[in-house]
Structures are given as structure tokens and as C-alpha cells.
Design an enzyme around this catalytic site. Structure first.
Site, PDB file in Angstrom:
ATOM      1  N   HIS A 213       0.931  -1.287   0.131  1.00 28.65           N
ATOM      2  CA  HIS A 213       0.005  -0.094   0.012  1.00 28.65           C
ATOM      3  C   HIS A 213       0.945   1.216   0.147  1.00 28.65           C
ATOM      4  O   HIS A 213       1.001   1.917  -1.030  1.00 28.65           O
ATOM      5  CB  HIS A 213      -0.823   0.073   1.285  1.00 28.65           C
ATOM      6  CG  HIS A 213      -1.884   1.223   1.399  1.00 28.65           C
ATOM      7  ND1 HIS A 213      -1.966   1.732   2.477  1.00 28.65           N
ATOM      8  CD2 HIS A 213      -2.599   1.747   0.259  1.00 28.65           C
ATOM      9  CE1 HIS A 213      -2.954   2.737   2.305  1.00 28.65           C
ATOM     10  NE2 HIS A 213      -3.198   2.991   0.990  1.00 28.65           N
ATOM     11  N   CYS A 232      -0.494   0.799   9.619  1.00 27.12           N
ATOM     12  CA  CYS A 232      -0.510   1.893   9.167  1.00 27.12           C
ATOM     13  C   CYS A 232      -2.115   2.267   8.648  1.00 27.12           C
ATOM     14  O   CYS A 232      -2.619   3.086   9.185  1.00 27.12           O
ATOM     15  CB  CYS A 232       0.554   2.051   8.152  1.00 27.12           C
ATOM     16  SG  CYS A 232       2.324   2.277   8.590  1.00 27.12           S
ATOM     17  N   HIS A 233      -2.302   1.255   7.754  1.00 26.99           N
ATOM     18  CA  HIS A 233      -3.739   1.504   7.339  1.00 26.99           C
ATOM     19  C   HIS A 233      -4.753   0.216   7.417  1.00 26.99           C
ATOM     20  O   HIS A 233      -5.606   0.190   6.594  1.00 26.99           O
ATOM     21  CB  HIS A 233      -3.677   2.013   5.858  1.00 26.99           C
ATOM     22  CG  HIS A 233      -3.028   3.300   5.707  1.00 26.99           C
ATOM     23  ND1 HIS A 233      -1.505   3.353   5.535  1.00 26.99           N
ATOM     24  CD2 HIS A 233      -3.399   4.673   6.049  1.00 26.99           C
ATOM     25  CE1 HIS A 233      -1.324   4.569   5.234  1.00 26.99           C
ATOM     26  NE2 HIS A 233      -2.146   5.493   5.651  1.00 26.99           N
ATOM     27  N   GLY A 234      -3.943  -0.736   7.859  1.00 30.75           N
ATOM     28  CA  GLY A 234      -4.897  -1.923   8.316  1.00 30.75           C
ATOM     29  C   GLY A 234      -5.095  -2.879   7.113  1.00 30.75           C
ATOM     30  O   GLY A 234      -6.129  -3.413   6.770  1.00 30.75           O
TER      31      GLY A 234
END
Lengths: 268, 60
Positions: A213, A232-234
Site C-alpha cells: 500500500h 499503518c492502514h490496516g
């Protein structure tokens, strides 16, 4: 052509005119002749200079002092011998040039071809040198590999190494994990890839620990699928490093690696 | 009249395509020969100085 007859009245301010040697077509009125200034000719180009030369026959052509003898160029001027520069087959005055044309052209082309071959060889050498300068040098290549003793990694554990400045995950998978990952329906995946395409030996998973990502480092043995989880963003990755949930678009990258023997792994 | 020069001229040199092809092929062989020749000459001139000539003194 329309002739501006009245223009002359506007030229009255001039007190002298330069003759252009063109006679007026028809004087409309009698005008007192203006003083003509003759500008002395100052020749500056070869044509003007040539105009000053006397032309025509200017020599004395008759009389007691004039010789009647004529000097012809072909009688006493030595023409250099060019035969050294000429091709042998056409030296003889009676030789037909078409008879030896192909032979002479062959020789010329042979010389040109030899030059071309040499130039191509040189060009290839130069290009090869520049291209090879772009490839990695031996010391860089030596650092680009990492050797891992597999006996130190217990089953079910994921170990992180640093390889080429990036984290490298080596996961010793359990039989249960292998069975789970191989049983996943490929068509249900975001980045469809079968587990067999991602590992060389099913027990050993070798992946780069860079989230696809935004490049965070995922956490091992976390997340909904028992593999890796990016904080960080799952993004959730499974035990084969494949993206299962979250924003990441692609599976974790598998670097090139090989097993020289049963206990050693070389990545790079 | 029709001899070797005219045969070569008509088959190879007359057309630019065959001429270029001949140049490319000749380059291939020339490169091989020239490289081998220069390598051989270098080793001949530096006989006894190169590692492969003195290797047996240091390695078993």
C-alpha cells in the site's frame, strides 16, 4: 506606368540632383537645368573593378615589333604524369573502361566494407563498455545476497532480516498453515496467485516486508488471516503474504531465492 | 571478362542490402578473430607475468 509629373514640384528644395541617366519621357515643362554632380566612381567589388579594365583587343597587332609567332599550350607546357594515380586496367589509352568496371568497383567497395567492419567493431566495443558500466559491480553484487541458516528458525515463527535495505520475512510455516493457504480459492483473491506460485518449498515463505500500500513494515503473526498485518492502514495478509483485506492492492513481493542445500537459504 | 571480381561485385557489392549484410557478417568473424588474436598477443608479450602463468607456484 503612371508618371508623377507633379512630384517634381516637391523636389524643389533640392539644389542638386544626381543623374540616373534616364531621359525623361516627355518634358512637361521647361525646367532650368540643375547642376549635375558627378560622383567619382570608387570601385569596391570585382565587377566594378572589371568595368574599369580596358576591354577588347588592346595589344599592338601589327607593326615591325610584333611577332607573328603564336604560343600554343600543348607544345611546350609539361602536363604532370598522373598514371601513378590511375587504376591499372584503364592506363592503356585503348582499354575500355566498361571491361574492368566491376573489378575496379569491387576493390573500392572492398575498402569501404573493410572500413565499415572496423567501425562496427569499434562501435560495438564502445557501446558494450557503456552498457556494462551500468550493471552492478562485483562488490555490490556480493552485498546483494544474504545467506540464512534455516535450522535457527523454529516452525511457526516468522523472522525478519535486513536485505538490500529492506526487511525480509522468512516464515517457517506449519503444516496447518500450508494446508490453509493451499486451500484458498484463488478467484476470491484481490491479487490472484496460488500458494504454490509463491513458494519453492511449502514450509518456507520468503517475502519482502514492505506493505504494497504505502510501504510500511507489516507485523508478523497478526491480523485476521494469521499472516501479516500492516498497522499503518490496516492491510491484512495471509500466511502466504497475499493481500486479503485492507487498502493494499498487491501481494507482498517474493524476491528471488534458492536453497543450495536443505539447511541453507540464499536470497538474491 | 566474367571472373571472380565481377561475380563478387554482382552478388555482394552491387546491392546495398547484400553489402550491409556482408559487413555485419564480416564484423562477427572479424570480432572473434581480432579478440582472440589480441588476447593471444597480450599473453605472449606478458609471458610469465600473468596470474595464470605463476598460479602453480602458489596453489596446489
Amino acid at each position: 506606368m503612371w508618371k508623377p509629373t507633379k512630384v517634381q514640384s516637391y523636389l524643389k528644395a533640392a539644389n542638386q540632383v544626381v543623374s540616373n541617366n534616364i531621359a525623361p519621357l516627355k518634358p512637361n515643362a521647361v525646367i532650368a537645368p540643375k547642376p549635375v554632380t558627378l560622383i567619382p566612381q570608387n570601385p569596391q567589388c570585382s565587377f566594378a573593378l572589371s568595368q574599369l579594365l580596358p576591354d577588347g583587343n588592346v595589344r599592338i597587332s601589327s607593326g615591325p615589333a610584333v611577332s607573328t609567332q603564336v604560343r600554343w599550350a600543348h607544345t611546350d607546357i609539361n602536363v604532370p604524369d598522373w598514371s601513378h594515380y590511375r587504376r591499372d586496367p584503364v592506363k592503356a589509352p585503348t582499354a575500355k573502361s566498361t571491361d574492368s568496371e566491376e573489378g575496379r568497383k569491387s576493390f573500392t567497395y572492398l575498402i569501404a566494407g573493410a572500413g565499415t567492419v572496423t567501425a562496427a567493431y569499434a562501435a560495438k566495443a564502445v557501446v558494450g563498455q557503456f552498457v556494462s558500466s551500468m550493471s552492478a559491480s562485483a562488490d555490490v553484487l556480493a552485498l546483494a545476497k544474504i545467506e540464512i541458516k534455516l535450522g535457527e528458525i523454529p516452525e511457526g515463527k516468522s523472522v525478519t532480516f535486513k536485505w538490500r535495505g529492506k526487511p525480509l520475512f522468512i516464515r517457517h510455516r506449519t503444516a496447518e498453515e500450508i494446508a490453509t493457504e493451499q486451500g484458498v480459492n484463488v478467484s476470491s483473491l484481490r491479487d490472484p496467485q496460488h500458494d504454490n506460485d509463491r513458494v519453492k518449498k511449502p514450509e518456507w515463505l520468503v517475502i519482502l516486508g514492505v506493505c504494497t500500500h504505502l510501504g510500511c513494515v507489516p507485523i508478523a503473526n497478526a491480523g485476521d488471516f494469521g499472516g501479516y498485518y500492516c498497522p499503518c492502514h490496516g492491510s491484512h495478509y495471509d500466511a502466504s503474504g497475499r493481500i486479503r483485506k485492507g487498502p493494499a492492492p498487491l501481494n507482498l513481493e517474493v524476491p528471488y531465492y534458492e536453497f543450495p542445500d536443505d539447511t541453507t537459504l540464499v536470497v538474491g | 571478362m566474367a571472373g571472380l571480381p565481377s561475380t563478387i561485385y554482382n552478388t555482394v557489392f552491387k546491392r546495398t542490402s547484400t553489402f550491409a549484410l556482408a559487413c555485419v557478417c564480416a564484423t562477427f568473424f572479424f570480432e572473434r578473430t581480432f579478440d582472440l588474436g589480441s588476447e593471444y598477443l597480450f599473453e605472449k608479450v606478458n609471458e610469465g607475468k600473468l596470474w595464470k602463468h605463476i598460479k602453480h607456484n602458489y596453489e596446489k
